[in-house]
Design a protein around this motif. Structure first.
Motif, short mmCIF file in Angstrom:
data_model
loop_
_atom_site.label_atom_id
_atom_site.label_comp_id
_atom_site.label_asym_id
_atom_site.label_seq_id
_atom_site.Cartn_x
_atom_site.Cartn_y
_atom_site.Cartn_z
N GLY A 115 0.81 -1.22 0.00
CA GLY A 115 0.00 0.00 0.00
C GLY A 115 0.83 1.26 0.00
O GLY A 115 0.32 2.35 0.27
N ALA A 116 2.12 1.15 -0.31
CA ALA A 116 3.00 2.32 -0.41
C ALA A 116 2.88 2.87 -1.83
O ALA A 116 3.74 2.63 -2.69
CB ALA A 116 4.44 1.93 -0.08
N LEU A 117 1.82 3.62 -2.08
CA LEU A 117 1.46 3.98 -3.44
C LEU A 117 2.47 4.94 -4.08
O LEU A 117 2.77 4.81 -5.27
CB LEU A 117 0.05 4.62 -3.45
N ASP A 118 2.98 5.88 -3.31
CA ASP A 118 3.95 6.83 -3.87
C ASP A 118 5.24 6.11 -4.28
O ASP A 118 5.79 6.36 -5.36
CB ASP A 118 4.28 7.94 -2.87
N ALA A 119 5.70 5.20 -3.43
CA ALA A 119 6.92 4.45 -3.76
C ALA A 119 6.70 3.59 -4.98
O ALA A 119 7.57 3.50 -5.86
CB ALA A 119 7.34 3.59 -2.57
N CYS A 120 5.55 2.95 -5.08
CA CYS A 120 5.25 2.12 -6.25
C CYS A 120 5.27 2.97 -7.51
O CYS A 120 5.86 2.57 -8.52
CB CYS A 120 3.89 1.45 -6.07
N ARG A 121 4.62 4.12 -7.46
CA ARG A 121 4.56 4.98 -8.64
C ARG A 121 5.96 5.42 -9.07
O ARG A 121 6.28 5.44 -10.27
CB ARG A 121 3.68 6.19 -8.36
N GLU A 122 6.82 5.76 -8.12
CA GLU A 122 8.17 6.19 -8.46
C GLU A 122 8.95 5.09 -9.17
O GLU A 122 9.65 5.35 -10.15
CB GLU A 122 8.90 6.65 -7.19
N HIS A 123 8.85 3.87 -8.65
CA HIS A 123 9.55 2.75 -9.30
C HIS A 123 8.99 2.50 -10.70
O HIS A 123 9.75 2.24 -11.65
CB HIS A 123 9.45 1.49 -8.45
N CYS A 124 7.68 2.56 -10.85
CA CYS A 124 7.07 2.34 -12.17
C CYS A 124 7.52 3.41 -13.16
O CYS A 124 7.83 3.12 -14.32
CB CYS A 124 5.55 2.34 -12.06
N GLU A 125 7.54 4.64 -12.70
CA GLU A 125 7.96 5.73 -13.60
C GLU A 125 9.42 5.58 -14.00
O GLU A 125 9.80 5.90 -15.14
CB GLU A 125 7.72 7.08 -12.93
N ASP A 126 10.27 5.08 -13.09
CA ASP A 126 11.67 4.80 -13.44
C ASP A 126 11.73 3.77 -14.57
O ASP A 126 12.52 3.91 -15.52
CB ASP A 126 12.44 4.28 -12.22
N ILE A 127 10.91 2.73 -14.46
CA ILE A 127 10.91 1.68 -15.49
C ILE A 127 10.43 2.24 -16.83
O ILE A 127 11.06 2.02 -17.87
CB ILE A 127 10.01 0.50 -15.06
N TRP A 128 9.30 2.94 -16.82
CA TRP A 128 8.76 3.48 -18.08
C TRP A 128 9.73 4.46 -18.73
O TRP A 128 9.90 4.46 -19.94
CB TRP A 128 7.42 4.15 -17.82
N ARG A 129 10.36 5.30 -17.91
CA ARG A 129 11.28 6.31 -18.44
C ARG A 129 12.46 5.66 -19.15
O ARG A 129 12.93 6.15 -20.18
CB ARG A 129 11.75 7.20 -17.28
N TRP A 130 12.95 4.54 -18.61
CA TRP A 130 14.12 3.88 -19.19
C TRP A 130 13.73 2.94 -20.32
O TRP A 130 14.42 2.84 -21.34
CB TRP A 130 14.88 3.11 -18.11
N SER A 131 12.63 2.22 -20.16
CA SER A 131 12.28 1.13 -21.07
C SER A 131 11.53 1.58 -22.31
O SER A 131 11.73 1.00 -23.40
CB SER A 131 11.45 0.08 -20.33
N ALA A 132 10.64 2.54 -22.17
CA ALA A 132 9.80 2.93 -23.31
C ALA A 132 10.61 3.40 -24.51
O ALA A 132 10.36 2.95 -25.64
CB ALA A 132 8.79 4.00 -22.89
N PRO A 133 11.62 4.28 -24.35
CA PRO A 133 12.39 4.71 -25.53
C PRO A 133 13.16 3.57 -26.18
O PRO A 133 13.52 3.66 -27.36
CB PRO A 133 13.36 5.76 -24.96
#
Length: 489
Positions: free
Chosen positions: A218-236
């Protein structure tokens, strides 16, 4: 090694495998890795002097490139190569590729051979054999049997390149077993080591495990930060599998917060309802998330299609966790007259106790369905079991969901902060309007208050009702005792 040094063909294959692996794990360049390795693997059959172990390494790295890419232009040529390859040991590259391509294709015979290989790991000194066996095992919930050998790879500290995937498997094993603090710690260690060594691909896997642990806590902010790190690196880089991993974690976090629309959006970014595409294991693992989000957002046809797809995929025989997932989504989408039997069958499956979070989710879904049928007494049993599981795990948002459902049955739990304290008349007004979906400024306008006052009222309302989000307001208000009738003058 002598043959590789002497024979140019072998040297070429070995060089392609090394170069492909490095460009994949350091830069995330699956396109270059795939092109290098595909050419080398296709030329190998006409080179009789190529050592089998060199071809195996090249095929293994090609499988990794196709796996992390997740794109048809990469995995379809690999499928063609695998079709020409003979049956191999369960931990061989060809077997890994087939498992990743279609989990449902794994036979009971292959499972038995894999279990035999896992049993031999206690005497295995080759780190590569340990890592490759654990990688195949990770797809079908057999990591606990690999843990001792994997920890030995980390402890011995030989090849750093082996330590990173070994940390990955420890983190995943802890994640599935509900040891989320330990899982997050191993994930953080994996991220730090990978970034230090420049193996950025492995760092993204660390972010995924950390995101999943945060989502379930239920640590929603931490989850979002990790997800955004993945999307930022992986999507391009076009690494769709890693993007899917982040969507899986984001969907799980949204479900815990009872944000079913957001959960559905993330789950369907992985796959469409009713479809489990090849080379997309996250589609199988996130199927319960998609079904639950669809059921709770009123998309019942989509939920049934996806539950049917998971059942028809034939993955239930692979592990008790996948069997529980398939049985639970079947129960969630079953007809009212079949619902109790289906849930009882799911929770009665052998071996499910080793997956505490999945068991908690099954109890929660069972209790929710009973409550919506007006069977409050029976619902309380299941919801209390779910709340107890989530409380033991430290799954705060999921525990709050179960507690809100329990309150909606008329059951309360005293002694928790301000929970149970009566709302003031104005707090009740604000809460009722917020439960309809109105924003704070809209509520303020209706009640001739300032938005800050509305926010202050909600700040006090949430702990009194024992909830953590606006999404829980409606059920919590419904569970309040009726107001006494007004006294006539």
């Amino acid at each position: 090694m002598r043959e590789v040094e002497v024979d140019p063909a072998a040297r070429s294959l070995s060089a392609a495998a090394t170069a492909g692996f490095l460009v994949l794990v350091t830069e995330g360049d699956a396109d270059t890795a795939h092109a290098l390795l595909m050419e080398a693997v296709e030329q190998a059959p006409v080179m009789p002097t190529v050592p089998p172990e060199e071809l195996e390494t090249a095929l293994f790295t090609l499988t990794l490139a196709s796996q992390y890419s997740g794109r048809p232009e990469h995995w379809q040529p690999l499928v063609d190569v695998l079709a020409r390859s003979p049956e191999a040991a369960p931990a061989a590259a060809a077997s890994l590729g087939r498992v990743h391509h279609d989990l449902g294709s794994v036979t009971d015979g292959m499972l038995r051979r894999l279990d035999e290989e896992i049993a031999r790991l206690r005497d295995e000194s080759d780190a590569d054999v340990v890592i490759r066996t654990a990688l195949t095992a990770s797809y079908i919930d057999r990591l606990p049997g690999c843990r001792e050998a994997v920890c030995r790879v980390i402890r011995d500290g030989g090849a750093v390149g082996s330590s990173m995937p070994a940390l990955m498997f420890v983190a995943l094993d802890d994640l599935y077993a509900g040891r989320w603090q330990a899982s997050a710690g191993a994930a953080d260690e994996l991220i730090a080591l990978s970034e230090e060594m420049g193996y950025h691909l492995f760092a993204q896997v660390g972010h995924y495990v950390a995101a999943m642990a945060a989502a379930q806590r239920g640590a929603l902010d931490a989850c979002r930060e990790h997800c955004e790190d993945i999307w930022r690196w992986s999507a391009p880089r076009g690494l769709r599998r890693l993007e899917n991993c982040a969507h899986q974690a984001a969907a799980r976090a949204a479900l815990g917060a009872a944000d079913f629309e957001t959960a559905f959006r993330h789950a369907t970014a992985i796959c469409a309802p009713g479809v489990l595409p090849p080379f997309n294991p996250e589609a199988v693992w996130s199927a319960p998330d998609l079904v639950e989000a669809a059921v709770r957002s009123g998309r019942h046809a989509e939920a049934r299609r996806h539950a049917d797809a998971l059942r028809d995929a034939g993955v239930a025989h692979l592990s008790s966790r996948l069997a529980l997932s398939a049985a639970t989504v079947t129960a969630m989408t079953s007809a009212d007259e079949d619902m109790v039997r289906r849930f009882e069958e799911a929770l009665g499956l052998p071996g499910v106790e080793q997956w505490p979070f999945e068991v908690g989710r099954a109890h929660l879904a069972y209790g929710e369905r009973l409550r919506r049928q007006g069977l409050n007494r029976e619902a309380r049993v299941q919801l209390a079991a779910a709340r107890g599981r989530f409380e033991e795990l430290g799954a705060r948002s999921w525990e709050a969901r179960a507690a809100a459902e329990l309150r909606a049955t008329g059951m309360t739990r005293a002694g928790r902060g301000k929970a149970g304290e009566a709302l003031t008349p104005q707090e009740l007004q604000v809460a009722r309007l917020a439960a309809t979906g109105l924003s704070n400024p809209q509520i303020a306008s209706r009640l001739f208050l300032s938005p800050r006052t509305v926010s202050s009222h909600l700040y006090h309302v949430f702990p009194k009702l024992g909830i953590t989000s606006r999404a829980e307001l409606r059920d919590a208000l419904e569970a309040l005792p009726p107001e006494p009738p007004a006294t006539r003058p």
